[in-house]
Design a protein around this motif. Structure first.
Motif, short mmCIF file in Angstrom:
data_model
loop_
_atom_site.label_atom_id
_atom_site.label_comp_id
_atom_site.label_asym_id
_atom_site.label_seq_id
_atom_site.Cartn_x
_atom_site.Cartn_y
_atom_site.Cartn_z
N GLY A 130 95.64 82.65 93.06
CA GLY A 130 96.13 81.33 92.68
C GLY A 130 96.26 81.08 91.20
N ALA A 131 95.90 82.02 90.37
CA ALA A 131 95.99 81.81 88.92
C ALA A 131 97.42 82.02 88.43
CB ALA A 131 95.05 82.76 88.19
N ASN A 132 97.77 81.31 87.38
CA ASN A 132 99.07 81.48 86.73
C ASN A 132 98.80 81.94 85.30
OD1 ASN A 132 101.52 81.24 85.40
ND2 ASN A 132 102.09 79.32 86.41
N PHE A 133 99.02 83.21 85.03
CA PHE A 133 98.69 83.77 83.72
C PHE A 133 99.70 83.39 82.64
CE2 PHE A 133 96.52 87.06 86.51
CZ PHE A 133 95.27 86.50 86.33
N ASP A 134 100.77 82.69 83.04
CA ASP A 134 101.74 82.18 82.05
C ASP A 134 101.42 80.74 81.66
OD1 ASP A 134 103.32 84.52 81.95
OD2 ASP A 134 104.30 83.94 83.84
N ASP A 135 100.73 80.04 82.53
CA ASP A 135 100.32 78.66 82.27
C ASP A 135 99.00 78.42 82.99
OD1 ASP A 135 99.90 75.95 81.98
OD2 ASP A 135 101.94 75.36 82.53
N TRP A 136 97.90 78.51 82.26
CA TRP A 136 96.56 78.46 82.86
C TRP A 136 96.27 77.13 83.54
CZ3 TRP A 136 94.74 83.23 82.72
CH2 TRP A 136 95.04 84.06 81.63
N THR A 137 97.00 76.07 83.21
CA THR A 137 96.68 74.73 83.73
C THR A 137 97.66 74.25 84.80
OG1 THR A 137 97.95 73.64 81.97
CG2 THR A 137 95.61 74.04 81.55
N GLU A 138 98.64 75.07 85.16
CA GLU A 138 99.63 74.65 86.16
C GLU A 138 99.03 74.72 87.56
OE1 GLU A 138 104.30 75.40 86.69
OE2 GLU A 138 103.08 77.15 87.18
N GLN A 139 98.78 73.56 88.15
CA GLN A 139 98.11 73.51 89.44
C GLN A 139 99.13 73.52 90.58
OE1 GLN A 139 94.72 70.96 90.05
NE2 GLN A 139 94.20 70.93 87.88
N THR A 140 99.79 74.66 90.73
CA THR A 140 100.70 74.85 91.85
C THR A 140 100.05 75.75 92.90
OG1 THR A 140 101.75 76.66 90.62
CG2 THR A 140 102.81 74.49 90.52
N SER A 141 99.45 76.85 92.44
CA SER A 141 98.80 77.80 93.35
C SER A 141 97.28 77.62 93.38
CB SER A 141 99.15 79.23 92.96
OG SER A 141 100.54 79.43 93.04
N PHE A 142 96.79 76.68 92.62
CA PHE A 142 95.38 76.28 92.72
C PHE A 142 95.33 74.77 92.53
CE2 PHE A 142 95.52 76.25 88.10
CZ PHE A 142 94.54 75.35 87.71
N ARG A 143 94.23 74.17 92.91
CA ARG A 143 94.08 72.73 92.79
C ARG A 143 92.62 72.38 92.58
NH1 ARG A 143 98.02 70.46 95.56
NH2 ARG A 143 98.94 72.49 95.09
N VAL A 144 92.37 71.41 91.70
CA VAL A 144 91.01 70.89 91.49
C VAL A 144 91.03 69.42 91.87
CG1 VAL A 144 89.12 70.56 89.86
CG2 VAL A 144 90.64 72.53 89.60
N VAL A 145 90.18 69.05 92.82
CA VAL A 145 90.21 67.70 93.41
C VAL A 145 88.83 67.08 93.34
CG1 VAL A 145 90.68 66.37 95.49
CG2 VAL A 145 92.05 68.41 95.00
N TYR A 146 88.77 65.82 92.94
CA TYR A 146 87.49 65.11 92.87
C TYR A 146 87.49 63.93 93.83
CZ TYR A 146 83.56 62.45 90.91
OH TYR A 146 82.39 61.77 90.74
N HIS A 147 86.47 63.87 94.67
CA HIS A 147 86.25 62.76 95.58
C HIS A 147 85.04 61.97 95.06
CE1 HIS A 147 88.97 64.75 98.42
NE2 HIS A 147 88.27 65.86 98.23
#
Length: 287
Positions: free
Chosen positions: A112-129
């Motif tokens: 899920g990492a994007n080595f061209d854009d470390w913060t692009e949350q397309t293949s990974f996601r960080v979610v806070y409840h």
């Protein structure tokens, strides 16, 4: 410091065994130490509320399950990589004291990492409840096929996470280490070194080994098998280690990032203070 003026001419063992070097290391530890939560991963069955790696996530009724939105993907569901329940963990200054933070990642060869854009949350996601629904019957149910792309995920099934509050000095892998270390080192031991690699090989090896920070953790300083990707103007403000997941174990209990690597999630202090997780930096590397 005049009594140590000739230390740079002495052999490695003489320098390492001096009072000057001992005092330097004590001062370095004291001035750079930062609290963190050391995490322990155990192969145990978990609840939807537990802090864990993998397993079934906490899913409130109005939550839209995250899917891969990369243009080359088929919008497959992401898989729960980690979940942190801050009510279960030791309190860490600057971090939430309640709520559940989740890390999802794609089951692909890059986890899920994007080595061209470390913060692009397309293949990974960080979610806070922030607010947790305690009545489990009100939650969504979701089951991902455990065998789905199992070879493209760093571990199988789930691990329970427990935490211990600790403190440690700036790690040798941190992008700020070189300058921080040498500025203080020169106050104790004269040297013309412009970076840590210019020091005697045995001294450099001892420093890097003693100040390495492997393992699973929240906060504190990171560990890398390669180099810190934040050493650029674009990412240098992602100074908070949100989560580190290391490689460990063997067989079905193995957690493995590529060839014995480590994964790190970083966040800007101001984003963490406001519980904004849309600009988290995700990186993993291996040997």
């Amino acid at each position: 410091m005049s009594e140590f003026n000739d230390l740079s001419k002495e052999n490695t063992d003489d320098i390492i065994n001096t009072v000057a070097f001992k005092n330097f290391m004590e001062n370095y530890t004291r001035t750079t130490s930062c609290p963190s939560i050391k995490l322990k991963a155990e192969r145990k069955t978990t609840t939807v509320y537990n802090s864990k790696l993998g397993g079934t996530p906490y899913l409130p009724p109005d939550f839209e399950y995250p899917c891969n939105t990369d243009k080359d993907s088929d919008s497959e569901p992401l898989k729960l990589l980690a979940q942190l329940n801050f009510e279960e963990l030791p309190k860490l200054n600057g971090f939430p004291s309640k709520g559940i933070l989740q890390f999802y990642a794609a089951c692909d060869d890059l986890y899920g990492a994007n080595f061209d854009d470390w913060t692009e949350q397309t293949s990974f996601r960080v979610v806070y409840h922030k607010d947790i629904i305690k009545e489990e019957s009100l939650l969504q149910t979701y089951s991902m096929d455990e065998a789905q792309n199992e070879e493209y995920f760093p571990f199988e099934s789930e691990f329970l996470l427990t935490g211990e509050l600790t403190s440690s000095p700036m790690s040798s892998g941190d992008f700020r280490f070189d300058k921080t270390f040498l500025d203080l080192y020169k106050q104790y031991i004269p040297t013309a070194a412009k970076n840590v690699y210019d020091l005697d090989e045995e001294i450099a090896e001892k420093v890097f080994n003693d100040l390495s920070q492997p393992g699973h953790r929240i906060g504190g300083y990171p560990f890398f098998t390669q180099s810190d990707p934040r050493d650029t103007d674009e990412y240098k403000n992602h100074t908070i280690l949100l989560l580190q997941i290391d490689s460990e174990g063997s067989g079905k209990d193995e957690i493995l990032w590529g060839d014995c690597g480590v994964a790190n999630f970083f966040i800007k202090p101001e984003d963490l203070e406001k519980c904004i997780f849309s600009n988290v930096m995700y990186n993993w590397d291996c040997c």
